[in-house]
Design an enzyme around this catalytic site. Structure first.
Site, PDB file in Angstrom:
ATOM      1  N   ARG A 186      -4.032   2.899  10.651  1.00 54.05           N
ATOM      2  CA  ARG A 186      -4.861   3.804   9.778  1.00 54.05           C
ATOM      3  C   ARG A 186      -4.008   4.400   8.676  1.00 54.05           C
ATOM      4  NH1 ARG A 186      -8.133   8.577  13.074  1.00 54.05           N
ATOM      5  NH2 ARG A 186      -9.752   8.638  11.863  1.00 54.05           N
ATOM      6  N   ARG A 219       0.853  -1.165   0.055  1.00 54.03           N
ATOM      7  CA  ARG A 219       0.175   0.027   0.078  1.00 54.03           C
ATOM      8  C   ARG A 219       0.962   1.192   0.075  1.00 54.03           C
ATOM      9  NH1 ARG A 219      -5.727   1.423   0.718  1.00 54.03           N
ATOM     10  NH2 ARG A 219      -6.293  -0.619   0.752  1.00 54.03           N
ATOM     11  N   GLU A 250      -9.613   6.043   6.965  1.00 54.60           N
ATOM     12  CA  GLU A 250      -7.986   6.549   6.596  1.00 54.60           C
ATOM     13  C   GLU A 250      -7.660   7.737   5.651  1.00 54.60           C
ATOM     14  OE1 GLU A 250      -7.886   2.585   5.130  1.00 54.60           O
ATOM     15  OE2 GLU A 250      -6.331   2.166   6.341  1.00 54.60           O
ATOM     16  N   THR A 256      -6.621  -4.573  -0.727  1.00 51.50           N
ATOM     17  CA  THR A 256      -5.845  -5.193  -1.972  1.00 51.50           C
ATOM     18  C   THR A 256      -5.930  -6.797  -2.061  1.00 51.50           C
ATOM     19  OG1 THR A 256      -3.781  -4.904  -0.706  1.00 51.50           O
ATOM     20  CG2 THR A 256      -4.384  -3.142  -2.366  1.00 51.50           C
TER      21      THR A 256
END
Lengths: 171, 784
Positions: free
Chosen positions: B358, B326, B733, B462
Site C-alpha cells: 500500500r 515511486r 493508498e 507508472t
C-alpha cells in the site's frame, strides 16, 4: 518416525454441543477446537488468522465466554456448549451485535469479523465495559488489519447503549 | 432469491454512484458465510502442502536428503525444483531471479526448498521438519545501512530524477543541512494468509482458487511454471481477507506449487501458509536508508535538494525497481523543489525479496520529504507547518512557476493549500499549539506534541501497460445484470463501487446488479488491483460495457417506436420512449425477442499518461489525490511510551463514489500508516533470521491504539481534475501516509525536551525504545 502419531495416540471420544446441536465425535488429542470446527465439521465461519492465540480471528463462545478456538484442545471440552458465528442468528433474524456490525459497516475485508462479533458478545456477557474507552481496551485482543476500529467500536457502543434489547434477544 | 420489485416511480435509483451504500458482503461477513479460499468445500481427496524452508541466509545446497520426509506418514509426494515441468521462475520483473523452489543455492533464511504433499496439512507440516539438508554457508548481507551504495550489487537498474542544477543550488544556498534517516519496513499481516487451492482439470487444464490481487499474473506464472499455455489455467478469487499489496506478486508461489502438485498427482491440492511461514517466506514493505542534502534560504524556502533512497530489495528484483521509482516520484510530497537530484539504490540483500505494500514506495519518499521539512524548520526556528506551507506547489488555477515535479510533470490540480487551511481551522491547530506549549512548560515528564502533515499522491501505474482494464456485463431477459471485471475485492469495496457505476448507467437499483468472483476466464489480461487504481480502471471498463448495451437498447427502442434516439431516456428502473414509459425489464425482454445482443465486453485505458524511465521524464500520473492529517500525542519522557490523543483528517476523494466506503479506507489507511511508523518493527538477527514473525512480537495497531479522538472527513467540494469515473478519485493508498502526522507529532514532543532547538531526527518505526533514545540524545546534546 516409526509409527504414525495416530497409531500411538488413539482418538478420544468427545460429546459436546455446537450451536445447539449435539455432536458425538472421535478426535485426536492434539486437535484444536478451531481445526475441529473448520476441518472436521466444516463450520468455516470461524477464521484462522495466526493459530497462536494472538489475533482473535478464531474467537468463539464457550459457555458464553469468549475464547480463542486455536488455543483450546477439543478434548478438553467434554459436555461444553459452544457457539460460533454460525449459531448467532439467521439472515432474517440477526443477533443484535450482527445487526449493529452491518449498520455501522464495522469491517472491510471481513476476515476478522466473526471473531470480533463473538468477542463482542463475550464482552457484553462479562459486563465490564461501560465506556468507549473500555470497549477499545477490552476488544484489543481482536486485530483488524484494515483498521476498521472506529466502526467496530461504534457498533459495540450502540449495542451497549441498548442493553435491554440485547438481554432480551439473548434470552 | 428474487424479492425485488423495482419501483417504477422512483425519482432516484437505490445505490447509484455517490450513494453511501454499505459493503455488498456485509450480511455475509457478520454471519460467517462470506467464503474465502480456505473456506471453499474441498473436493474429495484434496491433498495439503507443507513447505521446507532454508535455515541459512545464503548458502549452497550441498545435499538435500528427503528420504525421511517421503517415508513419513501420510506423505504422498515431495516436490523439489526438479518436479517443476515448466520454468522454475515466477519473477514479475523479467529478471528471472525468483525460483519457485530453491535450486542449488539458497538466498535467504526461510526460502522454500521443497514442498511436501500429504493427506493432511498436519502430516505435511510434520514431515517437512524431517529433511536433512547440508549447506555450504556463504557470506550474507542482511542490513543495508552500511553497504556501499556505489559498488554494492543492485537487483534492478536504479533511477535518477533530475531537474535544474541541484549541486549548484546547494553550493550557493545560504543554509544547508545534510542527514540520513533509517526507515523500517512493514509486514502486510493480512488476516487471511497466503492460500491457494488447485483443482486439476482435463488435459492440461487447472483451476486455481487463489487469494491474489493479480489473477492474470498468477495465471501467467502458473502457466509458465507448468509449461502450458495460459489458456489452460484459470485463476479465480471472490474476495481476500486483506491484501495491502502483499498478494500482488507474493500469491504466485503458493499458486504455482498448488498447481504443479495438482497436475502431477491429479488431485486437488491446497497450499496454505502458517502465519510464521507467511511472515518469514513472503516479501514486505521495503525499509530504506534515506540520505538528504538540502539547501534553503533564511525563510525556510527550499532552493535545492539531493536525495538517495536506498532500499533493502532482498534477494531478487520482484517489484523493487518500480517501488524505488515511486519513492522518488514522491520525494517531493506536496513541495516544489527548484533544483532537485534524486536517485534510488536497489540494494541486494540475503533477505526475503521485498514487494508491494500500500503506497508502493510512495510513502517512503514522503517520509524523506517530511524529514527534510523538519530539518529546515529547526534550522530556521519556525513551526514545521509554516515551512510546509512555504514550499507547497502552486495551487490549482494559479499560473505560477512553482508547479513542476522532479519528473517534469506539471502539477495542475493542487488543492493542498485549501485542505491544509481547512484542517488547520477545524483542528484548531494554532490554539492547540499554544495550549501544548503551556502544557509542556508545566509538565515535567509528559510532553505533548502536535503536527500537521500533507499528502499528495500520484495516481496511475507508472508501468503504462498496466493502466488498462476490462469488464464483462450481461443483461438477462428478466432485466437482472451480471457484472464481472478484472479487479479484485480485498475489503476495499471495489466490487460495490463498480456495481454502483453499472447500476447508475442502466438506472436500475443496485440489487439488480450481481457481483461475481474475479476470474481470468471471463476478463483476460487484467492488471493487478494495485496502485489505488481498482475503481478508476474497472469502473470505467464496466461503464463502457454497460454503455454498449444501453446504446443497443436505445437503437432498438428508437427503431421500434419510430422516434429519435434522444427521446429514449433511462429513468430509474424504467425507460421513457417518446411520451411513454416502460419498465427496464420489459424493454430488455422486447430487445431479446428482437434478437438484440445483451452482453458486452468493456475496456478502458487511462489517457494522457506516459513515462520515459531512461530520461526520468513524463506525465507519470493521471492526477493527484490530496489529504492532510493533524495529530497530537503525549509522550512519557521517562519511558518513551506514548498515546495518540487526537487525530483530525481531511482527505480528498474527488466526488466520492461511496462516502462510507471511502471514509473507511481513509481511517484504515491512516491507522496502517501510523502502525508502520510507530509500533511495527521488523527485526532480523545477524544470521538473517526474522525474529518478529508472529503477532506476539510484531505489533500492528490495536483497537486501543487508535487515536482517542479521531475526526475524519472527506472534502465535499473537490472533484477530479480529469474526467475520471464520475469525477471520483482513488482512495486505496493516498491515506496511508497520513500516518506521518503521528511520527511528526512524536518528533515535536521529543523536541520539547530541548526546547525545540534541536531537530530530533526521529527514525521510524518510532517505537517507545526509539523515542526514548531520541529523548536521551537530545537531553545529552542540550547539556553538552
Amino acid at each position: 518416525m516409526d509409527t504414525a502419531l495416530e497409531d500411538r495416540f488413539p482418538t478420544c471420544p468427545l460429546s459436546l454441543t455446537i450451536n445447539g446441536k449435539p455432536y458425538t465425535l472421535d478426535v485426536h488429542p492434539w486437535t484444536t477446537l478451531l481445526d475441529l470446527l473448520r476441518s472436521d465439521l466444516e463450520l468455516t465461519g470461524t477464521k484462522k488468522g495466526c493459530d497462536h492465540g494472538q489475533c482473535g480471528a478464531c474467537t468463539v463462545l464457550i459457555e458464553g465466554q469468549r475464547m480463542n478456538a486455536c488455543l483450546k484442545l477439543a478434548v478438553t471440552l467434554e459436555g461444553a456448549a459452544i457457539t460460533t458465528v454460525e449459531g448467532l442468528g439467521t439472515p432474517e433474524e440477526m443477533h443484535p451485535v450482527q445487526k449493529a456490525f452491518v449498520e455501522h459497516d464495522a469491517f472491510q475485508c471481513g476476515y476478522c469479523t466473526p471473531g470480533q462479533i463473538c468477542s463482542t458478545i463475550g464482552l457484553l456477557n462479562e459486563g465490564h465495559a461501560s465506556t468507549r474507552e473500555d470497549i477499545r481496551e477490552l476488544m484489543s485482543g481482536n486485530l483488524c488489519r484494515c483498521g476498521a476500529y472506529t466502526n467496530i467500536a461504534d457498533a459495540i457502543e450502540e449495542v451497549l447503549a441498548d442493553r435491554a434489547s440485547y438481554r432480551e434477544a439473548a434470552e | 432469491m428474487n424479492k425485488h420489485t423495482p419501483d417504477l416511480k422512483a425519482e432516484k435509483i437505490e445505490g447509484g454512484v455517490h450513494a453511501s451504500v454499505r459493503h455488498d458482503s456485509a450480511h455475509k461477513h457478520v454471519a460467517g458465510t462470506a467464503v474465502y479460499i480456505d473456506d471453499i468445500t474441498e473436493p474429495a481427496g484434496t491433498l495439503h502442502a507443507g513447505l521446507g524452508l532454508s535455515t541459512v541466509a545464503h548458502g549452497l545446497l550441498k545435499s538435500v536428503d528427503l528420504s525421511a520426509v517421503r517415508a513419513a506418514p501420510g506423505v504422498v509426494d515431495v516436490l523439489t525444483y526438479e518436479d517443476i515441468p515448466g520454468v522454475n521462475d515466477i519473477s514479475p520483473s523479467g529478471m528471472h531471479d525468483d525460483p519457485v523452489l530453491a535450486e542449488g543455492k539458497v538466498q535467504f533464511h526461510g526460502q522454500p526448498i521443497f514442498c511436501v504433499i500429504a493427506e493432511t496439512r498436519e502430516e505435511a507440516r510434520r514431515a517437512a521438519r524431517l529433511a536433512k539438508i547440508e549447506y555450504e554457508e556463504l557470506p550474507a548481507n542482511i542490513d543495508i545501512w552500511d553497504l556501499d551504495q556505489t559498488t554494492h550489487p543492485q537487483v534492478f537498474p536504479p533511477l535518477t530524477l533530475q531537474r535544474g542544477d541541484a549541486a549548484a543550488a546547494l553550493e550557493s544556498a545560504p543554509r544547508r543541512v545534510k542527514g540520513r534517516m533509517r526507515l523500517g519496513g512493514q509486514d502486510h499481516f493480512y488476516l487471511e494468509g497466503q492460500v491457494s487451492l488447485a483443482v486439476p482439470g482435463e488435459d492440461d487444464e487447472v483451476l486455481v482458487h487463489c487469494s491474489t490481487q493479480g489473477p492474470s499474473e498468477t495465471q501467467h506464472m502458473i502457466a509458465h511454471a507448468l509449461g502450458v499455455p495460459s489458456n489452460a489455467v484459470a485463476v479465480e478469487v471472490r474476495r481476500m481477507g486483506g491484501g495491502f499489496g502483499g498478494k500482488e506478486t507474493q500469491a504466485n508461489q503458493c499458486a504455482a506449487l498448488a498447481a504443479i502438485a495438482a497436475k502431477k498427482l491429479n488431485r486437488a491440492v491446497k497450499v496454505r501458509l502458517d502465519r510464521d511461514e507467511d511472515m518469514v517466506a513472503t516479501g514486505k514493505r521495503h525499509d530504506f536508508a534515506i540520505d538528504y542534502d538540502v539547501g534553503f534560504d533564511d525563510e525556510g524556502r527550499i532552493l535545492g535538494i539531493d536525495y538517495t533512497f536506498a532500499l533493502r530489495a532482498g534477494f531478487s528484483a520482484d517489484l523493487s525497481g518500480p517501488v524505488g521509482d515511486r519513492a522518488l516520484f514522491h520525494c517531493d510530497n506536496a513541495y516544489f523543489y527548484p533544483h532537485v537530484h534524486a536517485k534510488s539504490a536497489l540494494l541486494h540483500t540475503n533477505t526475503v525479496s521485498n514487494t508491494a505494500f500500500r503506497g508502493f514506495g510512495g510513502p517512503q519518499g514522503m517520509v524523506g520529504a517530511e524529514r527534510v521539512i523538519d530539518e529546515v524548520a529547526f534550522a530556521v526556528g519556525k513551526d514545521p507547518l509554516e515551512i510546509r506551507k512555504l514550499n507547497f506547489y502552486d495551487p490549482m488555477g494559479v499560473d505560477g512557476t512553482r508547479n513542476v515535479t522532479p519528473y517534469h510533470q506539471k502539477v495542475e490540480d493542487c488543492i493542498i493549500q485549501r485542505i491544509v487551511a481547512e484542517l488547520e481551522e477545524s483542528a484548531d491547530y494554532a490554539g492547540r499549539r499554544k495550549a501544548i506549549q503551556e502544557f509542556n512548560a508545566n509538565s515535567r515528564f509528559i510532553k505533548r506534541g502536535l503536527a500537521l502533515t500533507p499528502v499528495k499522491f500520484g495516481i496511475s501505474f507508472t508501468k503504462t501497460e498496466s493502466n488498462q482494464a476490462g469488464a464483462l456485463v450481461h443483461v438477462y431477459t428478466d432485466g437482472s445484470v451480471h457484472m464481472n471485471h478484472g479487479g479484485t475485492e480485498m475489503g476495499q469495496g471495489l466490487h460495490l463501487k463498480v456495481a454502483q457505476v453499472v447500476a447508475e448507467e442502466f438506472q436500475i437499483d443496485l440489487d439488480r446488479v450481481k457481483i461475481t468472483a474475479t476470474t481470468t476466464a471471463k476478463v483476460p489480461n487484467t492488471s493487478p488491483t494495485a496502485a489505488s487504481s481498482g475503481a478508476d480502471l474497472n469502473g470505467m471498463a464496466a461503464q463502457d460495457a454497460a454503455r454498449q448495451i444501453k446504446d443497443r437498447l436505445i437503437d432498438f427502442a428508437a427503431e421500434k417506436y419510430q422516434i429519435p434516439r434522444d427521446q429514449v431516456v433511462f429513468l430509474p428502473n424504467r425507460v421513457r420512449i417518446g411520451n411513454a414509459e416502460i419498465a427496464f425489464n420489459d424493454l430488455v425482454k422486447q430487445a431479446y425477442m428482437a434478437r438484440i445482443q445483451l452482453s458486452a465486453a468493456g475496456f478502458y485505458k487511462t489517457p494522457k499518461i506516459h513515462w520515459d524511465r531512461s530520461k526520468g521524464r513524463g506525465h507519470a500520473f493521471y492526477y493527484y489525490a490530496y489529504g492532510a492529517a493533524c495529530s497530537e500525542v503525549s509522550v512519557d519522557t521517562l519511558t518513551g511510551e506514548y498515546v495518540v490523543e487526537r487525530t483530525d483528517i481531511l482527505h480528498d476523494t474527488g466526488r466520492s463514489l461511496n462516502k462510507i466506503i471511502d471514509i473507511g479506507q481513509v481511517e484504515g489507511g491512516f491507522i496502517q500508516g501510523m502502525g508502520w511508523l510507530t509500533t511495527e518493527e521488523l527485526w532480523w538477527d545477524g544470521k538473517g533470521r526474522l525474529r518478529t514473525h508472529a503477532p506476539s512480537t510484531y505489533k500492528i495497531p490495536l483497537a486501543s491504539d487508535r487515536p482517542k479522538i479521531f475526526n475524519v472527513n472527506l472534502t465535499d467540494w473537490s472533484e477530479a481534475y480529469e474526467p475520471t469515473v464520475h469525477r471520483s478519485k482513488a482512495v486505496g493508498e493516498p491515506p496511508l501516509p497520513l500516518g506521518l502526522a503521528v511520527l511528526h507529532a512524536l518528533s515535536d514532543a521529543v523536541a520539547a525536551v530541548a526546547d525545540h532547538t534541536i531537530c530530533p531526527q526521529l527514525d521510524a518505526p518510532a517505537t517507545p525504545e526509539c523515542v526514548l533514545m531520541a529523548i536521551e540524545r537530545l537531553k545529552a546534546r542540550k547539556k553538552g
